[in-house]
Design a protein around this motif. Sequence first.
Motif, PDB file in Angstrom:
ATOM      1  N   ASN A   1       0.811  -1.223   0.000  1.00 39.96           N
ATOM      2  CA  ASN A   1       0.000   0.000   0.000  1.00 39.96           C
ATOM      3  C   ASN A   1       0.845   1.275   0.000  1.00 39.96           C
ATOM      4  O   ASN A   1       0.558   2.226   0.724  1.00 39.96           O
ATOM      5  CB  ASN A   1      -0.933   0.015   1.226  1.00 39.96           C
ATOM      6  CG  ASN A   1      -2.067  -0.993   1.077  1.00 39.96           C
ATOM      7  OD1 ASN A   1      -2.437  -1.361  -0.031  1.00 39.96           O
ATOM      8  ND2 ASN A   1      -2.608  -1.449   2.197  1.00 39.96           N
TER       9      ASN A   1
ATOM     10  N   THR B   1     -10.483 -11.476   0.806  1.00 35.49           N
ATOM     11  CA  THR B   1      -9.958 -12.309  -0.290  1.00 35.49           C
ATOM     12  C   THR B   1      -9.490 -13.676   0.219  1.00 35.49           C
ATOM     13  O   THR B   1      -9.631 -14.684  -0.475  1.00 35.49           O
ATOM     14  CB  THR B   1      -8.799 -11.578  -1.015  1.00 35.49           C
ATOM     15  OG1 THR B   1      -9.295 -10.339  -1.516  1.00 35.49           O
ATOM     16  CG2 THR B   1      -8.257 -12.399  -2.176  1.00 35.49           C
TER      17      THR B   1
ATOM     18  N   GLY C   1      -9.676 -11.505  -5.813  1.00 34.47           N
ATOM     19  CA  GLY C   1      -8.510 -10.635  -5.796  1.00 34.47           C
ATOM     20  C   GLY C   1      -7.883 -10.793  -7.171  1.00 34.47           C
ATOM     21  O   GLY C   1      -8.238 -11.727  -7.906  1.00 34.47           O
TER      22      GLY C   1
ATOM     23  N   ALA D   1      -8.893  -6.217 -12.666  1.00 40.13           N
ATOM     24  CA  ALA D   1      -9.600  -5.540 -11.572  1.00 40.13           C
ATOM     25  C   ALA D   1     -10.948  -4.998 -12.062  1.00 40.13           C
ATOM     26  O   ALA D   1     -11.950  -5.051 -11.342  1.00 40.13           O
ATOM     27  CB  ALA D   1      -8.749  -4.404 -11.012  1.00 40.13           C
TER      28      ALA D   1
ATOM     29  N   ILE E   1     -13.049  -4.519  -8.782  1.00 41.62           N
ATOM     30  CA  ILE E   1     -12.175  -4.080  -7.690  1.00 41.62           C
ATOM     31  C   ILE E   1     -11.566  -2.748  -8.097  1.00 41.62           C
ATOM     32  O   ILE E   1     -11.023  -2.633  -9.205  1.00 41.62           O
ATOM     33  CB  ILE E   1     -11.049  -5.128  -7.438  1.00 41.62           C
ATOM     34  CG1 ILE E   1     -11.633  -6.372  -6.770  1.00 41.62           C
ATOM     35  CG2 ILE E   1      -9.899  -4.535  -6.630  1.00 41.62           C
ATOM     36  CD1 ILE E   1     -10.639  -7.508  -6.609  1.00 41.62           C
ATOM     37  N   LYS E   2     -11.685  -1.746  -7.245  1.00 41.44           N
ATOM     38  CA  LYS E   2     -11.111  -0.443  -7.594  1.00 41.44           C
ATOM     39  C   LYS E   2      -9.738  -0.317  -6.955  1.00 41.44           C
ATOM     40  O   LYS E   2      -9.618  -0.103  -5.745  1.00 41.44           O
ATOM     41  CB  LYS E   2     -12.037   0.687  -7.139  1.00 41.44           C
ATOM     42  CG  LYS E   2     -13.363   0.537  -7.859  1.00 41.44           C
ATOM     43  CD  LYS E   2     -14.192   1.746  -8.048  1.00 41.44           C
ATOM     44  CE  LYS E   2     -15.383   1.412  -8.952  1.00 41.44           C
ATOM     45  NZ  LYS E   2     -15.834  -0.006  -8.954  1.00 41.44           N
ATOM     46  N   ILE E   3      -8.721  -0.431  -7.762  1.00 46.10           N
ATOM     47  CA  ILE E   3      -7.350  -0.336  -7.261  1.00 46.10           C
ATOM     48  C   ILE E   3      -7.074   1.121  -6.881  1.00 46.10           C
ATOM     49  O   ILE E   3      -7.225   2.018  -7.715  1.00 46.10           O
ATOM     50  CB  ILE E   3      -6.336  -0.826  -8.328  1.00 46.10           C
ATOM     51  CG1 ILE E   3      -6.574  -2.325  -8.612  1.00 46.10           C
ATOM     52  CG2 ILE E   3      -4.901  -0.563  -7.893  1.00 46.10           C
ATOM     53  CD1 ILE E   3      -5.661  -2.932  -9.656  1.00 46.10           C
TER      54      ILE E   3
ATOM     55  N   ALA F   1      -3.745  -7.314  -5.868  1.00 48.91           N
ATOM     56  CA  ALA F   1      -4.724  -6.395  -5.264  1.00 48.91           C
ATOM     57  C   ALA F   1      -5.779  -7.262  -4.608  1.00 48.91           C
ATOM     58  O   ALA F   1      -6.351  -8.151  -5.257  1.00 48.91           O
ATOM     59  CB  ALA F   1      -5.341  -5.492  -6.331  1.00 48.91           C
TER      60      ALA F   1
ATOM     61  N   ILE G   1      -8.991  -7.688  -1.348  1.00 47.80           N
ATOM     62  CA  ILE G   1      -9.986  -7.012  -0.522  1.00 47.80           C
ATOM     63  C   ILE G   1      -9.663  -7.275   0.943  1.00 47.80           C
ATOM     64  O   ILE G   1      -9.479  -8.432   1.348  1.00 47.80           O
ATOM     65  CB  ILE G   1     -11.402  -7.534  -0.876  1.00 47.80           C
ATOM     66  CG1 ILE G   1     -11.657  -7.380  -2.389  1.00 47.80           C
ATOM     67  CG2 ILE G   1     -12.469  -6.804  -0.059  1.00 47.80           C
ATOM     68  CD1 ILE G   1     -12.907  -8.082  -2.884  1.00 47.80           C
TER      69      ILE G   1
ATOM     70  N   ASN H   1     -15.155  -2.673   2.082  1.00 48.14           N
ATOM     71  CA  ASN H   1     -13.862  -3.161   2.575  1.00 48.14           C
ATOM     72  C   ASN H   1     -12.736  -2.510   1.767  1.00 48.14           C
ATOM     73  O   ASN H   1     -12.874  -2.295   0.565  1.00 48.14           O
ATOM     74  CB  ASN H   1     -13.760  -4.682   2.411  1.00 48.14           C
ATOM     75  CG  ASN H   1     -14.739  -5.427   3.282  1.00 48.14           C
ATOM     76  OD1 ASN H   1     -15.777  -4.885   3.652  1.00 48.14           O
ATOM     77  ND2 ASN H   1     -14.436  -6.665   3.600  1.00 48.14           N
TER      78      ASN H   1
ATOM     79  N   ILE I   1      -9.333  -1.878  -0.366  1.00 52.98           N
ATOM     80  CA  ILE I   1      -8.555  -2.646  -1.346  1.00 52.98           C
ATOM     81  C   ILE I   1      -7.076  -2.420  -1.037  1.00 52.98           C
ATOM     82  O   ILE I   1      -6.622  -1.278  -0.941  1.00 52.98           O
ATOM     83  CB  ILE I   1      -8.865  -2.183  -2.789  1.00 52.98           C
ATOM     84  CG1 ILE I   1     -10.377  -2.240  -3.081  1.00 52.98           C
ATOM     85  CG2 ILE I   1      -8.066  -3.011  -3.797  1.00 52.98           C
ATOM     86  CD1 ILE I   1     -11.020  -3.597  -2.960  1.00 52.98           C
ATOM     87  N   ASN I   2      -6.367  -3.512  -0.852  1.00 50.58           N
ATOM     88  CA  ASN I   2      -4.934  -3.450  -0.569  1.00 50.58           C
ATOM     89  C   ASN I   2      -4.138  -3.885  -1.791  1.00 50.58           C
ATOM     90  O   ASN I   2      -4.609  -4.724  -2.563  1.00 50.58           O
ATOM     91  CB  ASN I   2      -4.580  -4.380   0.588  1.00 50.58           C
ATOM     92  CG  ASN I   2      -5.294  -3.989   1.860  1.00 50.58           C
ATOM     93  OD1 ASN I   2      -5.068  -2.906   2.390  1.00 50.58           O
ATOM     94  ND2 ASN I   2      -6.178  -4.844   2.337  1.00 50.58           N
TER      95      ASN I   2
END
Length: 306
Positions: free
Chosen positions: A11, A28, A34, A65, A70-72, A101, A103, A115, A117-118
């Motif tokens: 991150n 995830t 993921g 993504a 999934i929003k990076i 990436a 959750i 949640n 996103i990492n």
Amino acid sequence: MTEMPYKIWFNGKLVDWKDANVHVLTHTLHYGLGVFEGIRAYECQEGKTAIFRLSEHVKRMFTSAHIANIKIPFTKEEITEAILNTIKENNLISCYIRPLAFIGDGVMGVHPKDNPINVIIAVWPWGAYLGEDGVNNGIRTKVSSFTRMHVNASMTKAKICGNYVNSIYAKMEVTSLGYDEAILLDADGYVAEGSGENIFIVRYGRLITPPLTSTLEGITRNTVIEIAEDLGIKISYQRFTRDEFYIADEAFLTGTAAEVTPVREIDDRAIGTGKPGKITKTIQKIYFDTVQGKNKKYKKWLTYLT
Ligand SMILES: *Cc1c(COP(=O)(O)O)cnc(C)c1O
């Protein structure tokens, strides 16, 4: 993985290997949604390092993504910069690069809602995925009894963590029987791909590879196609059956991890002479020269670390 003396980008910060941890309620970890990438950096002339097709890999991470919804929380440019920095900071000359990436923890229901996103980027040295002997002499494969996911199940165009459950089943099944790699058939019974590789066979001097319907759009597959086209080799994008695989003159698998690995056997039947074929060896040599910066024509695919 056993502890390694490398730093991992987590991150936005580089942390020690042992400190790159997450909570056990990471979404995830429980449900598998993921996205990840597998990239390689190679040693080139004068000890320089070049990453192979970096922009295509970063782009695919974002398209994966997009498919996974999934929003990076980083831009493509930031991820690219982070990959370059992580290799530099770890003083690696050649390595495998694993961006992921995922959750994070928050709600435990199926729908991850808010949640976080990492994103992590790990790097480590990694040799031939299917072994040096496999790269040189070819591998023994077997068709798995596990079918590749149907195209409307978990999305084959995305490198999604959970897709690998299917790959692991297939790989475990055939390796426990003594084979090197699994070949998966699609839901209609046609050859789809390896557990993490695209497939090519050669018949009558022509390359045949399954269309992208139920397979991942491999960057190595794309690389091999361009190399073959430049050599004037014809390519058919068509489905084929396992028995057409049996009577192929040559066959090989492609992937960032597997690179270009010849297949010498499928279901206990030798392919061609049982040794890597001429077209396979020609393409493989150009591939390895290319990733090591020895081929002028394909320098466009290299990002040098400066
Ligand atoms: C990553 C992957 C490949 C190979 O893709 P490359 O871009 O060549 O590394 C092939 N099949 C599956 C299922 C994969 O996950």
